[in-house]
Write an enzyme that holds these catalytic residues in place. Structure first.
Site, mmCIF file in Angstrom:
data_model
loop_
_atom_site.group_PDB
_atom_site.id
_atom_site.type_symbol
_atom_site.label_atom_id
_atom_site.label_comp_id
_atom_site.label_asym_id
_atom_site.label_seq_id
_atom_site.Cartn_x
_atom_site.Cartn_y
_atom_site.Cartn_z
ATOM 1 C CB THR A 1 -0.933 0.007 1.228
ATOM 2 O OG1 THR A 1 -0.170 -0.206 2.414
ATOM 3 C CG2 THR A 1 -1.993 -1.072 1.104
ATOM 4 C CB VAL B 1 0.272 5.882 3.214
ATOM 5 C CG1 VAL B 1 0.750 6.611 4.461
ATOM 6 C CG2 VAL B 1 -0.558 6.824 2.354
ATOM 7 C CB CYS B 2 2.140 0.960 4.457
ATOM 8 S SG CYS B 2 0.494 0.992 5.184
ATOM 9 C CB THR B 3 5.441 1.681 0.307
ATOM 10 O OG1 THR B 3 4.625 0.531 0.081
ATOM 11 C CG2 THR B 3 6.774 1.502 -0.389
ATOM 12 C CG LEU C 1 7.143 -0.117 6.674
ATOM 13 C CD1 LEU C 1 6.454 -1.233 5.919
ATOM 14 C CD2 LEU C 1 7.746 -0.644 7.954
#
Length: 222
Positions: A42, A44-46, A49
């Protein structure tokens, strides 16, 4: 489960990209930041992290171990890590610098009350919100922030809060609005004037106020 600041943070055993983890053993004598994600692959998550991976040296300076959680399997996480490395321009041949927990059954998300009921995934289940928990070396919850799934986190701000908490653990001060490491701090109102010279040898400045009250007292923040 409802957790308040200062509560013991619950222990758990989970699978992760670094193998099986007993959370309290994994923390050891360090602090930890546990941050959750709605799903792998996804956007935003990428970005988040990748941002934390770049900040790992800054967390290490503060004796803080990052650990992420996402509602997919370890196998999925391992494939996703390659995208994260590519996005963050991280070395492709090196191990990822912190674990990602397998919470594909949402057991930990439910236990720690991480679900965002307003965001529903493709399976018809609530997505995990962007929770942040900072846990100290005594395994106590020191900070909790819940972001909606659609809003990416500011990890520089989270580092700032850790700086504040670790400083105020050492000294009888509080940090004012927009404080950053090295800025002046506020002397706690509970400290009597006769103790200022002993506790703050660098000196204390009283801020003059219309009320005439002497409650705004500044001292060097380091």
């Amino acid at each position: 489960m409802s957790l308040n600041l200062g509560d013991p943070f619950p222990n758990f055993t989970v699978d992760s990209t670094a193998g099986q983890i007993d959370f309290h053993q994994w923390i050891g004598d360090s602090w930890a930041i546990l941050f959750s994600h709605p799903a792998d692959y996804t956007p935003v998550c990428t970005t988040e992290l990748a941002a934390v991976a770049k900040l790992v040296p800054e967390f290490a300076k503060r004796n803080v171990k990052p650990i992420a959680l996402s509602c997919d399997t370890v196998e999925s996480h391992r494939g996703w890590i390659e995208d994260i490395k590519a996005y963050g321009q991280l070395p492709s041949g090196e191990p990822f610098p912190f674990p990602i927990i397998d919470d594909s059954k949402r057991e930990l998300a439910v236990k720690l009350n991480m679900l965002d009921k307003d965001e529903i995934g493709s399976a018809g289940l609530p997505l995990t919100c962007r929770a942040v928990f900072v846990i100290d070396a005594n395994k106590k919850l020191r900070l909790s922030i819940l972001y909606p799934a659609t809003t990416g986190r500011n990890f520089t701000e989270i580092l700032r809060t850790i700086d504040s908490m670790q400083l105020t653990d050492r000294r009888k001060v509080a940090t004012p609005a927009d404080w950053t490491q090295g800025d002046a701090c506020m002397v706690l109102p509970t400290i009597p004037d006769e103790m200022l010279g002993t506790l703050f040898p660098a000196g204390v400045t009283n801020v003059s106020l219309p009320s005439g009250l002497r409650y705004l007292r500044k001292t060097q923040g380091s």
